[in-house]
Design a protein around this motif. Structure first.
Motif, PDB file in Angstrom:
ATOM      1  N   HIS A  66      -5.740  -5.233   0.548  1.00  0.00           N
ATOM      2  CA  HIS A  66      -7.193  -5.245   0.735  1.00  0.00           C
ATOM      3  C   HIS A  66      -7.675  -3.967   0.078  1.00  0.00           C
ATOM      4  N   GLU A  67      -8.026  -4.060  -1.213  1.00  0.00           N
ATOM      5  CA  GLU A  67      -8.301  -2.825  -1.945  1.00  0.00           C
ATOM      6  C   GLU A  67      -9.631  -2.891  -2.677  1.00  0.00           C
ATOM      7  N   ARG A  68     -10.254  -1.715  -2.797  1.00  0.00           N
ATOM      8  CA  ARG A  68     -11.521  -1.629  -3.517  1.00  0.00           C
ATOM      9  C   ARG A  68     -11.214  -1.575  -4.992  1.00  0.00           C
ATOM     10  N   ILE A  69     -11.781  -2.497  -5.770  1.00  0.00           N
ATOM     11  CA  ILE A  69     -11.492  -2.460  -7.204  1.00  0.00           C
ATOM     12  C   ILE A  69     -12.724  -2.120  -8.027  1.00  0.00           C
ATOM     13  N   ALA A  70     -13.903  -2.072  -7.404  1.00  0.00           N
ATOM     14  CA  ALA A  70     -15.132  -1.636  -8.076  1.00  0.00           C
ATOM     15  C   ALA A  70     -16.108  -1.283  -6.956  1.00  0.00           C
ATOM     16  N   ASP A  71     -17.263  -0.705  -7.328  1.00  0.00           N
ATOM     17  CA  ASP A  71     -18.251  -0.367  -6.295  1.00  0.00           C
ATOM     18  C   ASP A  71     -18.643  -1.619  -5.524  1.00  0.00           C
ATOM     19  N   GLY A  72     -18.382  -1.600  -4.223  1.00  0.00           N
ATOM     20  CA  GLY A  72     -18.804  -2.724  -3.390  1.00  0.00           C
ATOM     21  C   GLY A  72     -17.984  -3.988  -3.545  1.00  0.00           C
ATOM     22  N   VAL A  73     -16.847  -3.879  -4.239  1.00  0.00           N
ATOM     23  CA  VAL A  73     -16.026  -5.076  -4.430  1.00  0.00           C
ATOM     24  C   VAL A  73     -14.620  -4.820  -3.897  1.00  0.00           C
ATOM     25  N   VAL A  74     -14.129  -5.725  -3.031  1.00  0.00           N
ATOM     26  CA  VAL A  74     -12.731  -5.624  -2.629  1.00  0.00           C
ATOM     27  C   VAL A  74     -11.969  -6.838  -3.128  1.00  0.00           C
ATOM     28  N   ARG A  75     -10.698  -6.565  -3.434  1.00  0.00           N
ATOM     29  CA  ARG A  75      -9.808  -7.652  -3.822  1.00  0.00           C
ATOM     30  C   ARG A  75      -8.853  -7.875  -2.657  1.00  0.00           C
ATOM     31  N   VAL A  76      -8.700  -9.148  -2.258  1.00  0.00           N
ATOM     32  CA  VAL A  76      -7.880  -9.468  -1.096  1.00  0.00           C
ATOM     33  C   VAL A  76      -6.748 -10.385  -1.529  1.00  0.00           C
ATOM     34  N   ARG A  77      -5.527  -9.963  -1.163  1.00  0.00           N
ATOM     35  CA  ARG A  77      -4.363 -10.784  -1.485  1.00  0.00           C
ATOM     36  C   ARG A  77      -3.885 -11.443  -0.200  1.00  0.00           C
ATOM     37  N   LEU A  78      -3.747 -12.772  -0.255  1.00  0.00           N
ATOM     38  CA  LEU A  78      -3.342 -13.542   0.923  1.00  0.00           C
ATOM     39  C   LEU A  78      -1.980 -14.146   0.659  1.00  0.00           C
ATOM     40  N   GLU A  79      -1.010 -13.808   1.505  1.00  0.00           N
ATOM     41  CA  GLU A  79       0.346 -14.296   1.253  1.00  0.00           C
ATOM     42  C   GLU A  79       0.757 -15.427   2.173  1.00  0.00           C
TER      43      GLU A  79
END
Lengths: 304, 352
Positions: B57-70
């Motif tokens: 669950h990481e911030r990749i841009a201003d106001g954007v998170v990338r979520v990895r679901l396994e």
């Protein structure tokens, strides 16, 4: 004609409530193959539901869609509409268990493909001339559904009260599926029978279709349990016998043989009405605490 | 009459033979003598609820998170597909998949925080974290990549998510170009990834508004080849602007962030019931089902919310705006749930 008054079915009015389908979903990742721990026979006997219900309840919906034009009573029509949605959801919910069984090495497809044939072909819309033959076949199926619903309500009432399953540590997700379904079956137990009375109601037909439905259920169930026991990858010499069923029934892990036999004359009684059996109050109380039904309620509110 | 021992023996022997023969048949065909339906219907649920673990669950841009679901053995997907994610509060939100379609052990989605949104994105940003379990349904694709001689993509901000796997999936040598705009460079996710797909830097135009002002849509869309497929995903304003600049009849594919609500697309349209020879008007804010029931009172339906499937009807003509949660992509081709779904255009023809 006889000059005595016929004994009419007596509905219990307080048992009637408006019906509404609930959109539930279950995730099966954490459910073990033998979800009644250490008891594959009980697990698989109940698992037969997942083999029969997806096709069976899809067929209920299919038949009831065709019967709508025959309904002349607004309240009954509303009940049937609610019933259809609940049945559609039951079918979907049990269908979602099948891939999970397959993942665990117990592929149900050989059996379900044959159940599919039974409901889609043998009991499907046959090429009949319009008019009386078509109506006859529709009424026959409506009566069959009423007979089957007598048993789904019986099983629903049983599972709501099957405390032994909790004491044996049965998987909570599976219990919630069974009890959510059972509670809705109890909740709508009068609809199929009232519809049958409304559109046809012939006693000869009731007896005839009961005999067919009961024979078919016994046949399908014993073959289903046997199929699971013989194909379970963790069992070396899996067998299903009636003796095992009877013993589980006495312990409260399955419906008892006596209760099954006693349910027969009740359905065939002239004054039978499904509202005389089971308790709507108990069903509604379970639905008010069922994790799946609560989640459905929540998503309905957020959609509204 | 007393049966002779020989007769009894023969009868017992015959019974044994029959029993063995039946057993053998049941082994291969559990409901023998019934045949099997081919192809079977049961056991292939339209959508399977999966419980997946958030492992990144990481911030990749201003106001954007990338979520990895396994998870494991996840269904494969095609570029453009999205997931229905059930948030801890019970809200359901759709997110485009932006990872690798071949990866069956995880799904990746990215989401932008909408300050004045309906709460879904805030929850995804603030409540969801590594270790959270989320229920997902799908994947489903209502924004599929069609075959075309050339492609034009317009992405606005987080709208890059469905486009990214499309760019990766295009066969070598395909002609394509992309206009990627956003408010600021720092708020635009996947800039690096997008650049890597175009080493020559001729196909991609990146337009951060704070540096370059409004994107030059007129210039970008001026010479779109007639047979090109145009894909646009972004804010409503951007999509309307693209729609206006394209000639009528162009192959435009739009993906909306949220289902069009009353303000946008609950407009009036016409429905023809071909078999019964009637034409009706579906009023703004009303449903196809309500209009049809007024004419054909025995039309089957039940949940009225797009998930029980009872009201599914065949569509003969017209573009459908699917709003249900049930139908598969192939069913969506020629049928709709009339309780919630609507027309994209001005007219639908139903087979009823």
């Amino acid at each position: 004609m006889s000059n005595t008054q016929p004994r009419l079915p007596r509905p219990v009015e307080s048992e009637r409530i408006p019906l509404r389908a609930r959109k539930v979903s279950f995730s099966w990742e954490d459910t073990p193959l033998h979800w009644v721990p250490g008891d594959p026979f009980t697990t698989h006997t109940i698992n037969v539901l997942h083999l029969l219900l997806p096709a069976g309840e899809r067929w209920f919906v299919h038949v009831y869609k065709q019967v709508l034009p025959y309904i002349r009573d607004e309240r009954l029509r509303e009940d049937v509409i609610g019933f259809i949605g609940q049945e559609a959801m039951h079918s979907q919910a049990h269908d979602a268990v099948l891939p999970h069984l397959k993942d665990q090495g117990l592929d149900p497809t050989p059996y379900t493909a044959q159940v599919d044939w039974l409901f889609e072909k043998l009991l499907g819309d046959r090429t009949l001339p319009p008019g009386r033959p078509r109506r006859w076949w529709l009424m026959e199926r409506v009566a069959l559904i009423a007979a089957i619903e007598h048993y789904t309500a019986f099983l629903g009432d049983w599972v709501l009260n099957a405390g032994e399953l909790d004491r044996r540590g049965a998987d909570p997700t599976m219990l919630d599926l069974l009890r959510w379904h059972g509670a809705e079956e109890v909740e709508h137990r009068s609809v199929a029978f009232e519809l049958f009375l409304h559109v046809d109601g012939s006693y000869a037909r009731r007896v005839r279709t009961w005999a067919t439905a009961f024979t078919a259920l016994v046949f399908l169930w014993q073959r289903g349990t046997r199929f699971f026991m013989e194909n379970d990858p963790t069992l070396i010499d899996g067998r299903a016998t009636f003796k095992e069923f009877h013993r589980r029934g006495r312990r409260g892990l399955l419906p008892s043989t006596g209760a099954v036999i006693r349910s027969v004359p009740r359905y065939l009684s002239h004054s039978y009405h499904p509202s005389q059996e089971g308790s709507t109050e108990q069903a509604v109380a379970y639905l008010a605490t069922s994790p799946a039904a609560l989640a459905a309620e929540k998503s309905r509110e957020s959609a509204a | 009459m007393k049966p002779r021992p020989m007769t009894l023996l023969i009868a017992a022997g015959a019974a044994l033979v029959v029993r063995r023969a039946v057993r053998r048949r049941i082994q291969g065909s559990p409901l023998w003598p019934m045949p099997a339906l081919d192809p079977p219907v049961s056991g292939q649920p339209r959508s399977r609820a999966l419980r997946l673990l958030v492992t990144a669950h990481e911030r990749i841009a201003d106001g954007v998170v990338r979520v990895r679901l396994e998870g494991h053995d996840l269904p494969r997907w095609e570029p453009g597909a999205h997931l229905d994610v059930v948030l801890p509060s019970g809200l359901v939100r759709q997110y485009s998949l932006c990872g690798d379609p071949e990866d069956t052990s995880s799904y990746t989605v990215a989401t932008r925080l909408v300050e004045d949104g309906r709460g879904g994105s805030r929850e995804m940003h603030e409540q969801v974290q590594e270790g959270t379990e989320l229920e997902v349904r799908g994947p489903r694709n209502r924004f599929p990549l069609v075959e075309a001689p050339s492609y034009v993509f317009v992405a606005g901000g987080i709208g890059i998510t469905p486009v990214l796997p499309m760019l990766r999936a295009l066969p070598e040598g395909t002609e394509w170009r992309l206009l990627y705009c956003g408010r600021t460079r720092a708020s635009m996710p996947f800039l690096e990834e997008v650049r890597k797909l175009d080493p020559g830097q001729e196909r991609i135009t990146v337009v951060p508004e704070d540096e370059d002002g409004r994107p030059g849509l007129d210039a970008f869309l001026a010479d779109v080849p007639e047979d090109a497929a145009v894909y646009c995903c972004g804010p409503e304003g951007l999509m309307t602007a693209v729609e206006e600049r394209l000639p009528k009849g162009a192959a435009l594919h739009l993906e909306r962030f949220a289902p069009r609500t009353a303000a946008g697309g609950d407009g009036e349209f016409e429905v023809e019931l071909r078999r019964s020879g009637r034409t009706l008007t579906v009023a703004a804010g009303s449903s196809v089902l309500a209009a049809v029931r007024a004419e054909l009172p025995n039309t089957p339906y039940s949940c009225e919310q797009g998930w029980c499937g009872t009201c599914q009807q065949r569509v003969l003509e017209g573009e459908i705006d699917h709003r249900d949660e049930l139908l598969t992509d192939s069913e969506r081709g020629d049928s709709m749930l009339i309780c919630v779904s609507r027309a994209r255009g001005e007219r639908l023809v139903l087979d009823m």
